[in-house]
Design a protein around this motif. Structure first.
Motif, short mmCIF file in Angstrom:
data_model
loop_
_atom_site.label_atom_id
_atom_site.label_comp_id
_atom_site.label_asym_id
_atom_site.label_seq_id
_atom_site.Cartn_x
_atom_site.Cartn_y
_atom_site.Cartn_z
N ARG A 92 11.21 -13.51 5.90
CA ARG A 92 10.83 -14.02 7.23
C ARG A 92 9.79 -13.13 7.89
NH1 ARG A 92 16.19 -13.75 10.25
NH2 ARG A 92 16.28 -11.99 8.86
N PHE A 93 9.75 -11.85 7.49
CA PHE A 93 8.90 -10.86 8.14
C PHE A 93 7.69 -10.45 7.31
CE2 PHE A 93 13.39 -10.12 9.26
CZ PHE A 93 13.34 -10.53 10.57
N THR A 94 7.82 -10.55 6.01
CA THR A 94 6.75 -10.17 5.08
C THR A 94 6.83 -11.06 3.85
OG1 THR A 94 5.88 -8.43 3.64
CG2 THR A 94 8.21 -8.28 4.17
N ARG A 95 5.68 -11.49 3.35
CA ARG A 95 5.67 -12.31 2.14
C ARG A 95 5.99 -11.48 0.90
NH1 ARG A 95 0.60 -14.29 4.34
NH2 ARG A 95 -0.53 -13.53 2.52
N ASN A 96 5.94 -10.16 1.04
CA ASN A 96 6.09 -9.27 -0.11
C ASN A 96 7.06 -8.12 0.16
OD1 ASN A 96 3.96 -10.40 -1.99
ND2 ASN A 96 2.83 -10.14 -0.08
N PRO A 97 8.32 -8.42 0.49
CA PRO A 97 9.23 -7.33 0.80
C PRO A 97 9.50 -6.38 -0.37
CG PRO A 97 10.44 -9.38 0.66
CD PRO A 97 8.98 -9.72 0.60
N LEU A 98 9.43 -6.90 -1.60
CA LEU A 98 9.68 -6.01 -2.74
C LEU A 98 8.55 -5.01 -2.92
CD1 LEU A 98 11.22 -8.58 -5.24
CD2 LEU A 98 12.38 -7.16 -3.55
N TYR A 99 7.30 -5.45 -2.75
CA TYR A 99 6.17 -4.53 -2.90
C TYR A 99 6.10 -3.58 -1.70
CZ TYR A 99 5.14 -8.09 -6.33
OH TYR A 99 5.23 -8.97 -7.36
N LEU A 100 6.44 -4.07 -0.53
CA LEU A 100 6.54 -3.20 0.64
C LEU A 100 7.60 -2.13 0.41
CD1 LEU A 100 5.85 -2.46 3.57
CD2 LEU A 100 7.51 -4.20 4.30
N SER A 101 8.73 -2.55 -0.15
CA SER A 101 9.81 -1.59 -0.45
C SER A 101 9.36 -0.52 -1.44
CB SER A 101 11.02 -2.33 -1.04
OG SER A 101 11.53 -3.25 -0.15
N LEU A 102 8.65 -0.95 -2.47
CA LEU A 102 8.15 0.03 -3.45
C LEU A 102 7.16 0.99 -2.80
CD1 LEU A 102 7.76 -2.29 -6.58
CD2 LEU A 102 9.46 -0.47 -6.24
N ALA A 103 6.34 0.49 -1.90
CA ALA A 103 5.40 1.37 -1.18
C ALA A 103 6.17 2.35 -0.30
CB ALA A 103 4.42 0.55 -0.35
N LEU A 104 7.24 1.88 0.34
CA LEU A 104 8.07 2.77 1.17
C LEU A 104 8.77 3.82 0.32
CD1 LEU A 104 9.59 0.16 3.64
CD2 LEU A 104 8.18 2.15 4.28
N LEU A 105 9.31 3.40 -0.83
CA LEU A 105 9.96 4.36 -1.72
C LEU A 105 8.97 5.39 -2.23
CD1 LEU A 105 12.27 1.92 -3.70
CD2 LEU A 105 13.00 3.71 -2.10
N TYR A 106 7.82 4.94 -2.66
CA TYR A 106 6.75 5.83 -3.14
C TYR A 106 6.39 6.83 -2.05
CZ TYR A 106 2.12 7.04 -5.09
OH TYR A 106 1.02 7.69 -5.59
N SER A 107 6.10 6.34 -0.85
CA SER A 107 5.73 7.22 0.27
C SER A 107 6.87 8.15 0.63
CB SER A 107 5.36 6.38 1.50
OG SER A 107 4.28 5.55 1.23
N GLY A 108 8.08 7.62 0.63
CA GLY A 108 9.24 8.43 0.97
C GLY A 108 9.45 9.59 0.01
N ILE A 109 9.31 9.32 -1.27
CA ILE A 109 9.45 10.39 -2.26
C ILE A 109 8.35 11.43 -2.08
CG2 ILE A 109 9.34 10.92 -4.74
CD1 ILE A 109 10.72 8.10 -5.13
N ALA A 110 7.12 10.97 -1.91
CA ALA A 110 5.99 11.90 -1.72
C ALA A 110 6.19 12.73 -0.46
CB ALA A 110 4.68 11.13 -1.64
N LEU A 111 6.64 12.08 0.62
CA LEU A 111 6.89 12.82 1.87
C LEU A 111 8.05 13.80 1.71
CD1 LEU A 111 6.41 9.96 4.46
CD2 LEU A 111 5.13 12.12 4.41
#
Length: 160
Positions: A92-111
């Motif tokens: 409902r909020f994003t057409r790509n929640p799985l790719y957004l999630s992967l970007a968040l996980l990637y960024s989170g690990i790097a941070l």
């Protein structure tokens, strides 16, 4: 000839499995961090807090996205045919929640590691995801579901 082959398959023809598109540069960045440490933020405590928030948000969103797709009876793997347009849950909020999630996980690990190397690669990763995965998926879904998908696209943003 390649276009006919690619278009005849009931899948979007993504360039590679999206988790690999994120994982390989992240791992290269982590290896480079050990070889030549570069901080992303000046304060490691802040980086760890921000990283933990991104990781937690990513895990929550990817779990909800997987659950929603499975409940809808469609394939999660973009190399498999889509059977329906999913518009509820995080979709409902994003057409790509799985790719957004992967970007968040990637960024989170790097941070969390306070590593500049993976963050350096992130724009390249997102470009590949946009062009080699999402653009192809959207073209495929437009062709397969027509107006239903086009209407969804006008109502929900690609990322956020």
């Amino acid at each position: 000839m390649n276009n006919k082959i690619q278009n005849s398959a009931d899948n979007p023809g993504v360039v590679a499995p999206p988790p690999l598109i994120y994982a390989i540069p992240l791992l290269v960045g982590i290896v480079l961090q050990f070889a030549s440490p570069r901080k992303f933020l000046p304060f490691s405590a802040v980086a760890r807090i921000l990283g933990a928030i991104c990781i937690g948000t990513g895990v929550t969103t990817i779990t909800a996205g997987f659950r929603t797709m499975r409940q809808a009876g469609t394939n999660v793997d973009p190399r498999q045919p889509a059977t329906t347009i999913v518009t509820n849950g995080p979709f409902r909020f994003t057409r790509n929640p799985l790719y957004l999630s992967l970007a968040l996980l990637y960024s989170g690990i790097a941070l969390f590691l306070n590593s500049a190397w993976p963050m350096f690669f992130l724009p390249f990763v997102l470009t590949i995801i946009n062009r080699g995965v999402i653009d192809r998926e959207e073209h495929y879904l437009e062709g397969k579901f027509g107006t239903e998908y086009l209407n969804y696209k006008t109502q929900v943003r690609r990322w956020l």
